[in-house]
Enzyme design. Structure first.
Site, PDB file in Angstrom:
ATOM      1  N   ASP A 535       0.848  -1.188   0.000  1.00  0.00           N
ATOM      2  CA  ASP A 535       0.000   0.000   0.000  1.00  0.00           C
ATOM      3  C   ASP A 535       0.884   1.238   0.000  1.00  0.00           C
ATOM      4  O   ASP A 535       2.089   1.177   0.290  1.00  0.00           O
ATOM      5  CB  ASP A 535      -0.943  -0.018   1.209  1.00  0.00           C
ATOM      6  CG  ASP A 535      -0.189  -0.153   2.521  1.00  0.00           C
ATOM      7  OD1 ASP A 535       0.484   0.818   2.892  1.00  0.00           O
ATOM      8  OD2 ASP A 535      -0.266  -1.214   3.183  1.00  0.00           O
ATOM      9  N   GLU A 615      22.344 -21.983 -18.625  1.00  0.00           N
ATOM     10  CA  GLU A 615      21.374 -21.169 -17.874  1.00  0.00           C
ATOM     11  C   GLU A 615      22.097 -20.006 -17.181  1.00  0.00           C
ATOM     12  O   GLU A 615      21.601 -18.886 -17.133  1.00  0.00           O
ATOM     13  CB  GLU A 615      20.654 -22.014 -16.819  1.00  0.00           C
ATOM     14  CG  GLU A 615      19.691 -23.033 -17.405  1.00  0.00           C
ATOM     15  CD  GLU A 615      19.091 -23.931 -16.341  1.00  0.00           C
ATOM     16  OE1 GLU A 615      17.848 -24.011 -16.271  1.00  0.00           O
ATOM     17  OE2 GLU A 615      19.866 -24.564 -15.577  1.00  0.00           O
TER      18      GLU A 615
END
Ligand code: DGJ
Length: 730
Positions: A535, A615
C-alpha cells in the site's frame, strides 16, 4: 492558482492539469460537493442540481418549510452520522451525553502555497511540485467537534490528496467511532466499481462490477492492508476500458485495517467513503485533542484506466517513495529464501554470494533463519541476535567476506512479530497483543507484538540499529507474516482498547521513520508474506515491496498486472526463481521468468549452483539487459496492452520513456495454440512522426504506424514463450 474561492458564489474550485473539483457552501451552511471530473472552465457546476421532495428524507430544522432541502439527498463533502443523512457516513462521534449525532456546518477556510504534511502518518510529499493546500473547517455547534478537511492540489501531476482531522474544541471528551479520510459523492452518471481482491499467493486481482442501489463494502479487518482487498478502488463509466473513458481512483495511504464503502442511493448518487475500518475502532478525543486520519490520493482520468494508472504511478514514484532512495540504483539481488530456506551456514551463504557475483548480481540478501534459535518457523522471532551456531563467527565476518567479493549485503527481519518460544516472549509476555483471559489465535506459530507500546518500539529500534550500526547492511527485508487478532494491549485501560488497532499502525510507522532517519541510505523492502501490505502507506518508508510469495511467472503475470492499476513497476519486488516453481510446480522457460521479473525491482531467488552452464550464461545476459533498460523499467510510462483478442492467450505490457523516444514491449503467451492467430498489438505513447527501429531487426517504422497500425509478433511456440521488443527512435 490551482485553488480559488469565489466569494459571491461561496464556491471552491480546485484545478489540476486535466481535472476540476468543486464544492460550495449552501444556504444551510453545509459544505456540498459539486463536481469532480474533466476541467470545465469557469462554470459553477451548481446549475446541474435539482431538488424535489423525496419522501422519508427529512429537512434541517431551520429549513423545515423547504421539503426539497435534505442532507439525505445532497452531495456532501464529509458526511456525518445522525443528522438526517442516512447514507454511509464518514464520521460517527459520541458526545459526552451519549448522543451520536454530528451536524457539520461550514466554519472557515485558508489557502496556502505548498503541501501540508502529516505528523505521525505517511503523506504525499510536496517537494518541488507546484502544490496548493486548501483547508476547510466544519464545525458541530453543539459538541464543538471541528473537522478540518485538507486538500493538496498537485496541478501538474493531476492528483488531489485529501485528509481529515477531528479536533475536540470542547472541554469534555468526545469518542470517535468512525473517522474516514475521504467522502466523495458523484451525483450523476452511471458507474462501475473496480477493486482489487485476492489471497496469499494471488494478490490484487481486479474485480469489476456494476453498482446497484445498495452498499458495497471492500476492506480488511486483519490489522494489515491485506492480500485480500487492497485499499484502492476505481469508479468508472461502464464503457471505460484501458485506453478510453472516464474513471476515478481513490487510494488510501494506510497499512492497517481499512474500509471502502461504495453506496448508490435513491437518487442515483454514488458515494465513496474510505478510511480506517470502524470495526473494533474507537478513539477518545480529549479536550483540545486532534485525531488525524490517513491521507488519501484521488485522481481522475478521461484517458481510460491506463491514464489513471499513470497518474498514480507518477505520484507514488516521485512523491510517495523516498526521493533519496529513488535516486540510488536498485541492486539486482540474490535472495536466499527459495535457495536454501532455513538450511544454511556461513559457508553456504558465502557460496551463494560467490555465485551471485559471478553471474553479475549486486547484492546477497540473507532471508529468514539467521537469528535466535530460528531453524524453522516455530521459534526465535523477537531475538534479533545472530545465531552463531549456524553462522560461525557471526554476521560481521560473513558480511565482510561478501563485501570483499564486491557484493552488497541485505538482511531479513520481521520486527512486529514474536514466537512464544523466544527469549523476548519469555521475558516480556505482556508485549504481545492478546486478551487477558483467552488463549490467542496463533498463525505461523507466532504472535504479534504490541507496537502501540513505546518500550516495545524502543527494544526493536535498539536491536535493528545495533545490527545496522555494527554491520555494513545496505538493505532490509521487513516482513510481516500473519494477520492480527486478539487486539488487546496490556498497557492501555479498557476504555482505550479501541485505539489499539490504529496505534499499532502508528507504532510501526514510528519505528520505520526512526530507522529511516538514523540510516537514510538503507533500502527497506516491505513484505507481508509477499504482498499482504502492499500500500502507499508502506511505500512512504519502503520504496519497494515483495509483490507476492508466488514467484511462478505465469501467476505473477496476473499479480503484477493487477498491482499495476495503482502502483508502478519500480515498487514491485520481483524475482526469477527455480523451475519447477516451488509454489505451483509449474515448469517455465528461464527467458519467460526473466522477462516477467524484470518488470519489477529485480532479483533472483534460487541456488545458482544447481543451474546448467547455459542457464548461467542466460542469467548474465538477463542482468545486462536489465541494466540496459533500467530507466524504462523504473521510470517508464506503463501501459497494459491488448484488447480481448490479445488477452485471451497472452499478457502484454509496454514501458515508454517520458519523451516517447523508446519503448519496451513484453508479451507472454499463456496458452499456445496450433494454427493460432499472430499476436497483434498497438503500441502507445510514441511520437507519431518519429521513426523507430525494432532492436535486432531491420524494421524501421513511424510511431503513428506502430500506434495505429500496430505490430504483429512471430507465432509463439512451446511452453509459456515470451518476447521482449525494444523500439528506439532513430
Ligand atoms: C514470507 C516472505 O514473503 C518470504 O519471501 C520469506 O521471506 C519468508 N516469509 C521467510 O519466513
Amino acid at each position: 492558482m490551482s485553488v480559488q474561492y469565489i466569494e459571491k458564489e461561496q464556491l471552491f474550485v480546485l484545478e489540476t492539469k486535466n481535472s476540476c473539483y468543486q464544492m460550495t457552501v449552501d444556504r444551510t451552511g453545509c459544505l456540498r460537493h459539486l463536481y469532480y471530473g474533466k476541467r470545465v472552465g469557469a462554470v459553477n457546476m451548481n446549475y446541474r442540481y435539482r431538488t424535489t421532495d423525496r419522501g422519508f428524507s427529512g429537512n434541517p430544522y431551520e429549513q423545515a418549510g423547504d421539503r426539497g432541502c435534505s442532507f439525505d439527498v445532497m452531495p456532501q463533502e464529509y458526511s456525518s452520522y445522525g443528522a438526517g443523512d442516512y447514507r454511509v457516513s464518514a464520521l460517527m462521534a459520541q458526545a459526552e451525553n451519549g448522543s451520536r449525532t454530528t451536524d457539520l456546518r461550514f466554519d472557515s477556510f485558508t489557502i496556502a502555497e505548498g503541501k501540508y504534511e502529516l505528523q505521525d502518518l505517511p503523506f504525499v510529499r510536496g517537494l518541488s511540485d507546484r502544490v496548493h493546500t486548501l483547508t476547510i473547517r466544519l464545525k458541530d455547534r453543539v459538541t464543538s467537534l471541528t473537522v478540518e478537511l485538507k486538500y493538496g492540489i498537485y496541478e501538474e501531476k493531476d492528483v488531489i490528496t485529501r485528509t481529515a482531522s477531528l479536533i475536540n474544541d470542547s472541554d469534555v471528551k468526545i469518542r470517535l467511532e468512525k473517522a474516514a479520510s475521504v467522502c466523495l459523492d458523484l451525483p450523476y452518471g452511471e458507474y462501475e466499481l473496480i477493486h482489487f481482491t485476492g489471497k496469499h499467493c494471488m494478490e490484487r486481482q481486479p474485480e469489476r462490477q456494476s453498482i446497484a442501489q445498495n452498499i458495497i463494502t471492500v476492506g480488511s479487518r486483519r490489522g494489515m492492508s491485506s492480500h485480500h482487498n487492497n485499499p484502492f478502488v476505481i469508479l468508472c463509466d461502464p464503457h471505460t476500458d484501458e485506453d478510453a473513458g472516464f474513471c476515478y481512483g481513490v487510494m488510501l495511504m494506510y497499512s492497517g485495517s481499512h474500509k471502502e464503502e461504495i453506496e448508490k442511493d435513491q437518487t442515483g448518487n454514488i458515494r465513496v467513503v474510505a478510511g480506517i475500518h470502524d470495526d473494533g475502532f474507537s478513539w477518545n478525543l480529549l479536550p483540545g485533542g486532534r485525531f488525524q486520519t490517513p491521507e488519501s490520493i484521488l485522481a481522475f482520468s478521461d484517458e481510460g484506466l491506463n491514464g489513471l494508472s499513470s497518474r498514480f504511478h507518477r505520484i507514488i514514484r516521485e512523491n510517495v517513495c523516498d526521493p533519496l532512495l529513488m535516486k540510488e540504483k536498485k541492486p539486482v539481488l540474490l535472495n536466499s529464501w527459495e535457495a536454501s530456506y532455513f538450511n544454511f551456514d556461513e559457508n553456504s551463504i558465502y557460496e551463494l554470494a560467490r555465485e551471485a557475483k559471478e553471474l553479475g548480481m549486486e547484492m546477497l540478501v540473507l532471508d529468514d533463519g539467521w537469528f535466535g534459535e530460528r531453524n524453522d518457523d516455530h521459534r526465535g522471532l523477537g531475538d534479533w541476535f545472530v545465531n552463531e551456531q549456524k553462522l560461525k563467527g557471526g554476521l560481521k565476518p560473513l558480511i565482510e567476506k561478501i563485501n570483499a567479493l564486491g557484493l552488497k549485503f541485505g538482511l531479513w527481519v520481521e520486527p512486529e512479530m514474536v514466537n512464544e518460544d523466544s527469549n523476548l516472549y519469555r521475558n516480556h509476555p505482556d508485549w504481545a497483543l492478546k486478551d487477558p483471559d483467552r488463549l490467542p489465535v496463533v498463525a505461523r506459530n507466532q504472535l504479534v507484538l504490541d507496537m502501540s507500546r513505546e518500550d516495545v518500539r524502543e527494544y526493536l529500534f535498539t536491536c535493528i540499529s545495533r545490527l545496522l550500526g555494527e554491520n555494513n547492511i545496505e538493505y532490509l527485508k521487513w516482513d510481516f507474516n500473519r494477520s492480527i487478532s486478539n487486539v488487546y494491549s496490556a498497557a492501555l485501560p479498557p476504555e482505550r482498547q479501541g485505539e489499539v488497532p490504529h496505534r499499532f499502525v502508528l507504532g510501526t510507522y514510528d519505528l520505520l521513520a526512526r530507522i529511516r532517519e538514523a540510516f537514510p541510505h538503507v533500502l527497506i523492502e516491505g513484505c507481508a508474506g509477499g504482498g499482504g501490505r502492499f500500500d502507499a502507506g508502506m511505500l512512504f518508508y519502503t520504496p519497494q515491496i515483495w509483490c507476492s510469495d508466488n514467484t511462478d511467472p505465469i501467476a505473477r503475470l496476473q499479480i503484477q498486472r493487477g498491482t499495476s492499476y495503482g502502483y508502478p513497476v519500480c515498487t514491485m519486488g520481483s524475482h526469477v526463481s527455480a523451475s519447477p516453481n516451488h509454489q505451483t510446480g509449474r515448469t517455465t522457460p528461464l527467458n519467460t521468468r526473466g522477462i516477467v521479473a524484470s518488470s519489477g525491482a529485480f532479483g533472483y531467488e534460487l541456488n545458482p549452483a544447481l543451474l546448467a552452464e547455459e542457464e548461467k550464461q542466460q542469467i548474465r545476459e538477463q542482468i545486462l539487459e536489465y541494466h540496459k533498460y533500467y530507466s524504462l523499467y523504473m521510470r517508464g510510462t506503463y501501459y497494459r496492452l491488448g484488447g480481448e483478442e490479445l488477452n485471451r492467450n497472452h499478457v502484454c505490457w509496454e514501458l515508454v520513456s517520458e519523451d516517447g523516444s523508446e519503448a519496451l514491449v513484453s508479451l507472454v503467451t499463456v496458452n499456445v495454440e496450433a494454427n493460432a492467430h499472430f499476436p497483434f498489438l498497438r503500441l502507445k505513447g510514441l511520437q507519431e512522426d518519429a521513426v523507430y527501429r525494432l532492436e535486432g531487426t531491420d524494421l524501421t517504422v513511424t510511431g503513428a504506424a506502430l500506434m495505429y497500425g500496430g505490430y504483429t509478433t512471430e507465432e509463439p511456440r512451446g511452453n509459456y514463450p515470451a518476447v521482449r521488443l525494444h523500439f528506439q527512435k532513430i
